[in-house]
Enzyme design. Structure first.
Site, short mmCIF file in Angstrom:
data_model
loop_
_atom_site.label_atom_id
_atom_site.label_comp_id
_atom_site.label_asym_id
_atom_site.label_seq_id
_atom_site.Cartn_x
_atom_site.Cartn_y
_atom_site.Cartn_z
N LYS A 81 0.83 -1.22 0.00
CA LYS A 81 0.00 0.00 0.00
C LYS A 81 0.86 1.26 0.00
O LYS A 81 0.48 2.29 -0.57
CB LYS A 81 -0.91 0.01 1.24
CG LYS A 81 -1.94 -1.12 1.25
CD LYS A 81 -2.61 -1.23 2.63
CE LYS A 81 -3.64 -2.36 2.66
NZ LYS A 81 -4.17 -2.57 4.03
N TYR A 203 -5.56 -4.90 -6.74
CA TYR A 203 -5.24 -4.81 -5.31
C TYR A 203 -4.76 -6.18 -4.79
O TYR A 203 -3.74 -6.27 -4.09
CB TYR A 203 -6.46 -4.32 -4.53
CG TYR A 203 -6.27 -4.42 -3.03
CD1 TYR A 203 -5.44 -3.53 -2.35
CD2 TYR A 203 -6.90 -5.43 -2.29
CE1 TYR A 203 -5.24 -3.65 -0.98
CE2 TYR A 203 -6.71 -5.55 -0.93
CZ TYR A 203 -5.88 -4.66 -0.28
OH TYR A 203 -5.67 -4.78 1.08
N VAL A 273 0.21 -8.64 6.84
CA VAL A 273 -0.24 -9.86 7.51
C VAL A 273 0.58 -11.12 7.18
O VAL A 273 0.38 -12.15 7.79
CB VAL A 273 -1.74 -10.16 7.26
CG1 VAL A 273 -2.63 -9.17 7.95
CG2 VAL A 273 -2.05 -10.25 5.78
N1 GLU Z 1 -4.31 -8.58 1.19
C1 GLU Z 1 -4.64 -8.37 2.57
C2 GLU Z 1 -6.07 -7.92 2.70
O1 GLU Z 1 -6.53 -7.19 1.87
C3 GLU Z 1 -3.69 -7.36 3.12
C4 GLU Z 1 -3.88 -7.20 4.57
C5 GLU Z 1 -2.67 -6.75 5.32
O2 GLU Z 1 -1.54 -7.15 5.09
O3 GLU Z 1 -2.94 -5.95 6.25
O4 GLU Z 1 -6.75 -8.28 3.63
#
Ligand code: GLU
Length: 327
Positions: A81, A203, A273
């Site tokens: 992000k 995404y 995560v």
């Molecule tokens: N791809 C994960 C989601 O959208 C990313 C979450 C994360 O790393 O905080 O839930």
């Protein structure tokens, strides 16, 4: 640089040998710490070896320090992000991006389905809603063109090509109902355009980018070095946006731990995560840590411990009056 001696009797300049020794020591100490949980809501992440652990540092003059499983690939997840936000800023400018996504921290979970009451904007680009809105801004006529722009942007930070891990991408794509719900809510308020499925795919692809811990440290070091990769000297993002990126991750980068993190560690950072943690020491170095066992807020347990010690030992906290420079 100064010749002052810090109160703890450490010299004011951090010497390379001290950095490597510290990494080795922290690795051996925290390898024994085996608490936390793997993220399981993305089925692929639940299959990862929980023992994996690495710590890497790259300085802005290109020195490299590493320990542990630094070549092990993992998916970047939320850390993506940070960089996609930079790409959106570079493509649209600060005002346009700000009109779509705010910069306000929330005390809510990263995947909360909420928007700002008045403006209908997601609170910030580091929560999922904000990140999906940011991703929907990436330019390109076709999904492949947008993905290719994104991969080139990541290549600028990392210094080599990277790929999307297909198994994780498919795993997220088939289970990402909350993210889908958020995208629909934002479409309802006109905050993203109607190509929701394309935005969500992009995404999920950005989150599934496969990197290793050394890559993570180079990416962090690029942000520390005003957007210029210290190894390849490629300018990955215009330097004028570094302050936007770093202030957002300073206040919103560590899930619901962001305030305590800013207080204790005092550095811009972003975790994900899959257990990655990117830390920026502005003007000095980038730190990458990977260890997949997470605490209840979603941050790597070992990652947080190592960061707290590194910040304290090297006096890295941004507001520490006894800051030390890298030698
Ligand atoms: N791809 C994960 C989601 O959208 C990313 C979450 C994360 O790393 O905080 O839930």
């Amino acid at each position: 640089m100064s010749n002052e001696v810090a109160a703890n009797n450490s010299p004011a300049t951090i010497q390379p040998v001290e950095i490597q020794e510290t990494l080795d020591e922290l690795y051996n100490k925290y390898r024994l710490l085996q608490i936390g949980q793997l993220a399981t809501y993305i089925p692929e992440l639940a299959k990862v070896n929980p023992e994996l652990f690495s710590i890497c540092i790259i300085t802005v003059d290109g020195q490299c320090f590493k320990v542990g499983d630094f070549q092990q690939l993992f998916t970047i997840q939320s850390i993506s992000k940070v960089f996609v936000y930079g790409l959106a800023l570079a493509e649209h400018g600060r005002e346009q991006v700000l009109a779509k996504v705010g910069v306000e921290p929330t005390g809510d979970a990263f995947n909360a389905i909420i928007l700002d009451e008045k403006s209908k904007r997601p609170y910030n680009p580091m929560v999922n809603a904000g990140a999906i809105a940011i991703t929907s801004l990436i330019k390109g006529n076709e999904p492949t063109e947008r993905l290719s722009r994104m991969l080139s942007m990541f290549e600028g930070y990392i210094g080599h090509e990277t790929t999307v891990d297909m198994l994780t991408f498919m795993s997220e794509r088939t289970t990402g109902h909350r993210n889908r719900a958020m995208a629909h809510l934002m479409l309802n308020f006109g905050m993203i355009d109607e190509k929701i499925d394309e935005a969500l795919d992009l995404y999920f692809q950005q989150c599934s980018l496969a990197i290793n811990c050394l890559d993570l440290a180079v990416m962090a070091a690029t942000l520390s070095n005003q957007g210029r990769n210290p190894l390849t000297h490629v300018q990955a993002v215009p330097s004028c946006y570094i302050r936007d990126i770093l202030s957002v991750i300073y206040t919103c980068g560590m899930y619901n731990f962001a305030g305590e993190w800013a207080y204790k560690v005092g550095l811009p950072a972003k975790s994900g995560v899959s257990g990655g943690l990117l830390i920026v020491v502005p003007g000095q170095m980038g730190i990458g840590i990977f260890s997949p066992l997470l605490d209840e807020r979603g941050n790597s347990v070992r990652g947080v411990k190592v960061s707290e010690e590194l910040s304290q030992r090297f006096g890295l906290h941004l507001f520490d009056c006894k800051k030390r420079d890298v030698g």
